[in-house]
Design an enzyme around this catalytic site. Sequence first.
Site, PDB file in Angstrom:
ATOM      1  N   HIS A  37     -40.375  17.794 -41.356  1.00  0.00           N
ATOM      2  CA  HIS A  37     -41.187  17.393 -42.509  1.00  0.00           C
ATOM      3  C   HIS A  37     -42.636  17.165 -42.098  1.00  0.00           C
ATOM      4  CE1 HIS A  37     -41.976  15.792 -46.522  1.00  0.00           C
ATOM      5  NE2 HIS A  37     -42.813  14.980 -45.899  1.00  0.00           N
ATOM      6  N   ASN A  81     -51.306  25.426 -51.164  1.00  0.00           N
ATOM      7  CA  ASN A  81     -52.014  24.532 -52.073  1.00  0.00           C
ATOM      8  C   ASN A  81     -52.046  23.136 -51.453  1.00  0.00           C
ATOM      9  OD1 ASN A  81     -52.218  26.650 -53.953  1.00  0.00           O
ATOM     10  ND2 ASN A  81     -50.192  26.190 -54.780  1.00  0.00           N
ATOM     11  N   GLY A 141     -52.870  22.467 -57.011  1.00  0.00           N
ATOM     12  CA  GLY A 141     -51.565  22.939 -57.469  1.00  0.00           C
ATOM     13  C   GLY A 141     -50.386  22.559 -56.595  1.00  0.00           C
ATOM     14  N   HIS A 160     -45.804  24.206 -46.913  1.00  0.00           N
ATOM     15  CA  HIS A 160     -45.269  25.528 -47.256  1.00  0.00           C
ATOM     16  C   HIS A 160     -46.411  26.501 -47.460  1.00  0.00           C
ATOM     17  CE1 HIS A 160     -45.648  23.179 -50.996  1.00  0.00           C
ATOM     18  NE2 HIS A 160     -45.884  24.308 -51.646  1.00  0.00           N
TER      19      HIS A 160
HETATM   20  P1  5GP Z   1     -46.622  24.156 -54.718  1.00  0.00           P
HETATM   21  O1  5GP Z   1     -46.623  23.944 -56.227  1.00  0.00           O
HETATM   22  O2  5GP Z   1     -46.378  22.826 -54.012  1.00  0.00           O
HETATM   23  O3  5GP Z   1     -47.778  24.905 -54.166  1.00  0.00           O
HETATM   24  O4  5GP Z   1     -45.378  25.071 -54.421  1.00  0.00           O
HETATM   25  C1  5GP Z   1     -44.071  24.657 -54.638  1.00  0.00           C
HETATM   26  C2  5GP Z   1     -43.260  25.859 -55.018  1.00  0.00           C
HETATM   27  O5  5GP Z   1     -41.888  25.518 -54.912  1.00  0.00           O
HETATM   28  C3  5GP Z   1     -43.473  26.328 -56.468  1.00  0.00           C
HETATM   29  O6  5GP Z   1     -43.967  27.667 -56.468  1.00  0.00           O
HETATM   30  C4  5GP Z   1     -42.090  26.218 -57.103  1.00  0.00           C
HETATM   31  O7  5GP Z   1     -41.792  27.279 -57.986  1.00  0.00           O
HETATM   32  C5  5GP Z   1     -41.164  26.202 -55.894  1.00  0.00           C
HETATM   33  N1  5GP Z   1     -39.929  25.465 -56.091  1.00  0.00           N
HETATM   34  C6  5GP Z   1     -39.801  24.247 -56.690  1.00  0.00           C
HETATM   35  N2  5GP Z   1     -38.510  23.860 -56.678  1.00  0.00           N
HETATM   36  C7  5GP Z   1     -37.812  24.848 -56.048  1.00  0.00           C
HETATM   37  C8  5GP Z   1     -36.432  25.013 -55.713  1.00  0.00           C
HETATM   38  O8  5GP Z   1     -35.575  24.179 -55.989  1.00  0.00           O
HETATM   39  N3  5GP Z   1     -36.085  26.157 -55.076  1.00  0.00           N
HETATM   40  C9  5GP Z   1     -37.004  27.118 -54.741  1.00  0.00           C
HETATM   41  N4  5GP Z   1     -36.550  28.207 -54.118  1.00  0.00           N
HETATM   42  N5  5GP Z   1     -38.314  26.989 -55.034  1.00  0.00           N
HETATM   43  C10 5GP Z   1     -38.715  25.873 -55.666  1.00  0.00           C
HETATM   44 ZN    ZN Z   2     -39.672  17.570 -46.285  1.00  0.00          ZN
END
Ligand code: 5GP
Ligand code: ZN
Length: 111
Positions: free
Chosen positions: A45, A84, A90, A97
Amino acid sequence: MDCLFCAIAAGSIPADKVYEDELCCVFRDIDPKAPVHLLAIPREHIAGASAVDEKSAPLAGHLMAAVAKAAKNEGLTSYRVVSNCGPDAGQTVNHLHYHILGGRELSWPPG
Ligand code: 5GP
Ligand code: ZN
């Protein structure tokens, strides 16, 4: 700790994984923003790309190598890698990630 991506890395929440090794994994985003939309995460993490420091830099570098491998395996020649950082950019999941987006033309600059 209650973290979605820690749970996905550990396998306790399922995900469509396309690459895995001892330090990281790459899986398909559940809500794809492009024909190919992958997420590369370390098993450990780390709160986000903005939390990468000298100690975690080798792991972040390893993750970038996994990004390149996963993109190649998907047959992508043009793609975007983005992380992001913070809510205004975002970020919704506070576990490092890199998004890998491809399979269509991507506009630049982003909105
Ligand atoms: P962020 O919004 O933090 O840049 O990216 C998080 C990403 O995680 C988003 O694009 C969202 O669609 C994805 N995401 C959220 N929950 C899940 C999940 O349970 N499984 C998967 N495979 N992707 C997820
Ligand atoms: Zn984590």
